[in-house]
Design a protein around this motif. Sequence first.
Motif, PDB file in Angstrom:
ATOM      1  N   UNK A 135      -4.742   8.285  58.904  1.00  0.00           N
ATOM      2  CA  UNK A 135      -5.377   7.156  59.592  1.00  0.00           C
ATOM      3  C   UNK A 135      -4.723   5.857  59.130  1.00  0.00           C
ATOM      4  N   UNK A 136      -4.691   4.892  60.048  1.00  0.00           N
ATOM      5  CA  UNK A 136      -4.149   3.582  59.687  1.00  0.00           C
ATOM      6  C   UNK A 136      -5.049   2.468  60.212  1.00  0.00           C
ATOM      7  N   UNK A 137      -5.413   1.566  59.319  1.00  0.00           N
ATOM      8  CA  UNK A 137      -6.144   0.362  59.709  1.00  0.00           C
ATOM      9  C   UNK A 137      -5.197  -0.826  59.598  1.00  0.00           C
ATOM     10  N   UNK A 138      -5.245  -1.716  60.594  1.00  0.00           N
ATOM     11  CA  UNK A 138      -4.388  -2.900  60.570  1.00  0.00           C
ATOM     12  C   UNK A 138      -5.247  -4.149  60.708  1.00  0.00           C
ATOM     13  N   UNK A 139      -5.085  -5.065  59.759  1.00  0.00           N
ATOM     14  CA  UNK A 139      -5.843  -6.320  59.774  1.00  0.00           C
ATOM     15  C   UNK A 139      -4.942  -7.446  60.258  1.00  0.00           C
ATOM     16  N   UNK A 140      -4.739  -7.477  61.569  1.00  0.00           N
ATOM     17  CA  UNK A 140      -3.825  -8.471  62.153  1.00  0.00           C
ATOM     18  C   UNK A 140      -4.513  -9.115  63.352  1.00  0.00           C
ATOM     19  N   UNK A 141      -5.756  -9.608  63.100  1.00  0.00           N
ATOM     20  CA  UNK A 141      -6.617 -10.047  64.196  1.00  0.00           C
ATOM     21  C   UNK A 141      -6.297 -11.453  64.697  1.00  0.00           C
ATOM     22  N   UNK A 142      -5.045 -11.725  65.003  1.00  0.00           N
ATOM     23  CA  UNK A 142      -4.692 -13.000  65.610  1.00  0.00           C
ATOM     24  C   UNK A 142      -4.762 -14.157  64.627  1.00  0.00           C
ATOM     25  N   UNK A 143      -5.469 -15.231  65.011  1.00  0.00           N
ATOM     26  CA  UNK A 143      -5.464 -16.440  64.181  1.00  0.00           C
ATOM     27  C   UNK A 143      -6.679 -16.525  63.266  1.00  0.00           C
ATOM     28  N   UNK A 144      -7.677 -15.672  63.485  1.00  0.00           N
ATOM     29  CA  UNK A 144      -8.878 -15.672  62.640  1.00  0.00           C
ATOM     30  C   UNK A 144      -8.817 -14.434  61.759  1.00  0.00           C
ATOM     31  N   UNK A 145      -8.590 -14.643  60.475  1.00  0.00           N
ATOM     32  CA  UNK A 145      -8.446 -13.486  59.593  1.00  0.00           C
ATOM     33  C   UNK A 145      -9.225 -13.658  58.294  1.00  0.00           C
ATOM     34  N   UNK A 146      -9.714 -12.530  57.795  1.00  0.00           N
ATOM     35  CA  UNK A 146     -10.276 -12.511  56.450  1.00  0.00           C
ATOM     36  C   UNK A 146     -10.091 -11.102  55.876  1.00  0.00           C
ATOM     37  N   UNK A 147     -10.605 -10.865  54.698  1.00  0.00           N
ATOM     38  CA  UNK A 147     -10.518  -9.531  54.114  1.00  0.00           C
ATOM     39  C   UNK A 147     -11.604  -8.641  54.701  1.00  0.00           C
ATOM     40  N   UNK A 148     -11.285  -7.375  54.908  1.00  0.00           N
ATOM     41  CA  UNK A 148     -12.277  -6.419  55.418  1.00  0.00           C
ATOM     42  C   UNK A 148     -12.262  -5.149  54.569  1.00  0.00           C
ATOM     43  N   UNK A 149     -13.372  -4.821  53.924  1.00  0.00           N
ATOM     44  CA  UNK A 149     -13.457  -3.538  53.231  1.00  0.00           C
ATOM     45  C   UNK A 149     -13.846  -2.438  54.222  1.00  0.00           C
ATOM     46  N   UNK A 150     -12.898  -1.593  54.582  1.00  0.00           N
ATOM     47  CA  UNK A 150     -13.162  -0.549  55.584  1.00  0.00           C
ATOM     48  C   UNK A 150     -13.656   0.719  54.896  1.00  0.00           C
ATOM     49  N   UNK A 151     -14.721   1.270  55.462  1.00  0.00           N
ATOM     50  CA  UNK A 151     -15.408   2.409  54.834  1.00  0.00           C
ATOM     51  C   UNK A 151     -15.564   3.554  55.824  1.00  0.00           C
TER      52      UNK A 151
END
Length: 491
Positions: free
Chosen positions: A395-411
């Motif tokens: 599985x791959x998670x990508x945190x590239x949500x455009x111009x609004x970004x923060x940290x996300x703990x994925x569970x």
Amino acid sequence: MSRRRFLRYAGFGAGALALPSWALPKLSKRGGLKINLAATRTSFPLLPGPETLVDRFIGEVTEGDPAALEQIPGSFLGPTIRLRTGQSFGCHLTNNLVDRTIVHWHGMNVPELADGHPRNALQPGSSYYYNYSVLNRAGTYWYHPHPDMLTGPQVYAGLAGALLVTDTEEESLALPSGEYDIPLIIQDRKIDSQNQFIYGQNPFMGTIGNRVFVNGKLDYVLSVATRIYRLRLINGSNARIYKLAWSDRTPMCVIGTDGGLIDKPSQKPCVVLAPGERVELWVDFSHYPVGTQLTLRSLRIDGLQVGFGGGTAPRNGDPIDVMRISVDRQENESLALPSQLTPITRYKLEDAVNAYSPRAFAITFDGMFLLNGAPFDMNYVAPNENVTNDTLECWEFANESGTILTGHPMHLHGQQFQVIKRSVLPQFRAARDTVRAGYTDEGWKDTILLMPGERVRFLVRFGPYPGTYLYHCHNLDHEDMGMMRNFRINP
Ligand code: C2O
Ligand code: CU
Ligand code: CU
């Protein structure tokens, strides 16, 4: 009078399913444990002055070892539950709150009806019976509510507790035990002048407090002897990410992660703990003179507010003190750090059914954070959210949500996985590198932080129970606002 609805589910014993041999729990000599757990709104003497309105778990053992449930003295948090691999666990949950609720056993691999999915949420006044056998290996897990859209406020109001699992493998190691083995639940909150918790949902950053609680206590001081301790840190905060370090710069000695002990101790300058994550530390106070004071503090993390204001200080990522250690008593130590802990068999990428096309999950933003552009749907499971029991996947998670970004703990619910790769977009590398040394990717994980611009790949073997489970962001505001989805394990 409230209508009472008793939902009873029985027969989830492992024997009812054809489990693959790797999933069969080691048989335990001890009997099962049954508890009653009630979620209740009450007032609590937290500070001098008016009492604080909290929601709390009250527990009692109804069958089995009374010591398996331990209330933290003077705390509103739920009792610590101690289980053993192979043991059967029953919990009769009663909802005495004003809102619906349901309990989830974070990190525990359980049948779907014992997982605390929001569709099983209880109306006030009703009860639910959980029954499962403990498949997990020894480790630090925790429990908290999981009703749709209300998880954040309920955890913030006080509903959380530690769940510790032990097994024979762990017992064969000489690790600190008893009073030298301490779970520490770290949470931040804001308190008003009337001593009440101030909860304020925030779609970007989540609910951030300005004061840190440890085990439900402010300005927490842990009084220790000149001994070695096993500290089990649980980030039970709604949104705050900690970059933990000792004030005297002693390295952190990590011995365990979300899914239990790692294969050998790992020294790090700091440890990053995002909401939902756990880490176990081996801490040697034997070389400190009596009278020493140490602080466990959270150091600066950069880049958690990309494209939005980020609120008032201390923002997420700002330095904040977590707790103090006071070395108070001289005692003699006999333990030594084992060079080997418990072996972790590494999955191989080429054994994954989709080795060359990881299942892709993009964190997206559309007024709120979403997963692959979609919000939570209680019953729907998309085609790419169906997996097959007893298969290894990438599985791959990508945190590239455009111009609004923060940290996300994925569970992921129920499944412990192995991180195999991280990468980050070049413009976010410097910020990501403020936490990199504190990642604990060497161990079993069920929750992983993705910094802005970061991409994480992991291997996960689904099973043994078929059913519908959840994956979500453990920033509880993000979760409540829809950053949560079902996945289904098909038989
Ligand atoms: Cu601790 Cu679904 O979460
Ligand atoms: Cu969980
Ligand atoms: Cu999030």
